[in-house]
Scaffold this motif. Sequence first.
Motif, PDB file in Angstrom:
ATOM      1  N   ILE A  89       0.838  -1.206   0.000  1.00 57.01           N
ATOM      2  CA  ILE A  89       0.000   0.000   0.000  1.00 57.01           C
ATOM      3  C   ILE A  89       0.870   1.252   0.000  1.00 57.01           C
ATOM      4  CG2 ILE A  89      -1.654   1.326   1.356  1.00 57.01           C
ATOM      5  CD1 ILE A  89      -2.861  -1.301   2.284  1.00 57.01           C
ATOM      6  N   VAL A  92       2.330   1.782  -3.466  1.00 58.96           N
ATOM      7  CA  VAL A  92       1.366   2.192  -4.488  1.00 58.96           C
ATOM      8  C   VAL A  92       0.862   3.606  -4.243  1.00 58.96           C
ATOM      9  CG1 VAL A  92      -0.937   1.724  -5.425  1.00 58.96           C
ATOM     10  CG2 VAL A  92       0.657  -0.148  -5.056  1.00 58.96           C
ATOM     11  N   ARG A  93       0.582   3.930  -2.983  1.00 59.66           N
ATOM     12  CA  ARG A  93      -0.029   5.218  -2.659  1.00 59.66           C
ATOM     13  C   ARG A  93       0.990   6.306  -2.338  1.00 59.66           C
ATOM     14  NH1 ARG A  93      -4.841   6.253  -4.092  1.00 59.66           N
ATOM     15  NH2 ARG A  93      -5.399   7.403  -2.189  1.00 59.66           N
ATOM     16  N   THR A  95       4.320   8.812  -2.502  1.00 58.23           N
ATOM     17  CA  THR A  95       4.923   9.671  -3.532  1.00 58.23           C
ATOM     18  C   THR A  95       6.398   9.917  -3.261  1.00 58.23           C
ATOM     19  OG1 THR A  95       4.210  11.631  -2.295  1.00 58.23           O
ATOM     20  CG2 THR A  95       2.727  10.819  -4.025  1.00 58.23           C
ATOM     21  N   LEU A 157      -3.077  -4.231  -6.146  1.00 60.17           N
ATOM     22  CA  LEU A 157      -3.353  -2.828  -5.809  1.00 60.17           C
ATOM     23  C   LEU A 157      -3.199  -1.905  -7.014  1.00 60.17           C
ATOM     24  CD1 LEU A 157      -1.620  -2.423  -2.321  1.00 60.17           C
ATOM     25  CD2 LEU A 157      -4.061  -2.270  -2.807  1.00 60.17           C
ATOM     26  N   SER A 158      -2.308  -2.273  -7.917  1.00 63.27           N
ATOM     27  CA  SER A 158      -2.130  -1.435  -9.109  1.00 63.27           C
ATOM     28  C   SER A 158      -3.371  -1.426  -9.992  1.00 63.27           C
ATOM     29  CB  SER A 158      -0.922  -1.928  -9.915  1.00 63.27           C
ATOM     30  OG  SER A 158      -1.151  -3.253 -10.398  1.00 63.27           O
ATOM     31  N   PHE A 162      -8.852   3.314  -6.035  1.00 59.91           N
ATOM     32  CA  PHE A 162      -8.937   3.796  -4.663  1.00 59.91           C
ATOM     33  C   PHE A 162     -10.051   4.822  -4.463  1.00 59.91           C
ATOM     34  CE2 PHE A 162      -4.778   1.883  -4.503  1.00 59.91           C
ATOM     35  CZ  PHE A 162      -4.690   1.413  -3.198  1.00 59.91           C
ATOM     36  N   THR A 163     -10.633   5.309  -5.544  1.00 57.93           N
ATOM     37  CA  THR A 163     -11.762   6.220  -5.379  1.00 57.93           C
ATOM     38  C   THR A 163     -12.982   5.493  -4.818  1.00 57.93           C
ATOM     39  OG1 THR A 163     -12.449   5.824  -7.677  1.00 57.93           O
ATOM     40  CG2 THR A 163     -10.972   7.694  -7.261  1.00 57.93           C
TER      41      THR A 163
END
Length: 266
Positions: A89, A92-93, A95, A157-158, A162-163
């Motif tokens: 997570i 992926v999330r 930055t 997860l890719s 996530f919205t």
Amino acid sequence: MTAIEKLATALIWTIASLAVIFLMAPLVITVAVSFGDSTVFSLPPPGWSLRWYERLPTTRGLAASLWTSVQIAALSTLLALILGTLCAIALVRGTFPGREAITTFLISPLMLPGLVVGIAMLQGFRAFGLRDTWTSLLVAHVIITMPYVVRTVLAALSLFDFTLIEAARTLGCSYLQAIRKVLVPALAPAFLTSGMFAFLASMDNYPISIFFTDAWTKTLPIQMLQLVEERPDPMIAAVSTLLILLAVLAMIVGDRLVGLKRLADF
């Protein structure tokens, strides 16, 4: 279909069939030998018997090593699922820079020879003062099972939107409820796939476990090696057959719960 296409298809099927035979032959031979009544490895066996399976419950050290392997595999798989999912997570999330390097580092135990990883862990654990055998085994198995979880959950997860979590929150769910009702069901196939491979990899691991066992704490593969050195009889084939059965049962459960096609996607 032209003649060349037919020839190419036949060649592909021939090569694939030979590859399957090459991979399956040792398993078939092991299963066949385990049901023989000969005291040595012989194929075909002179007769059929269950004597080697009947000896398993009374074999010294086998039950204890099996229980140790099951404990280590179950706990390491659980910890790997938790830590690996959190890492996936974050990758992926997040930055932050260097995500690709961190991803490669997390899955690097799959790329390196087991003996190299085992020696590195042994030196590292000694440097940190970790000398307890059972704890060392557990930590080592978490390290070697986490790559399965990270790689599989990262791929899942890719593809996840996530919205959907934000949408669930706008409908009245808290953040934890949205995670539980939206994210967890979507990742269930990835959890099952990675957990299954992690558990089997831990149960069958030898090159890492050999560095962290002693006379009182042994995993099943280490105990099997000792039995081979003491008395190389088909009882080892019986143990191997049960491990093969465990892998087959895991695939059946995965097929029933998720489906082999979806498992293969991860």
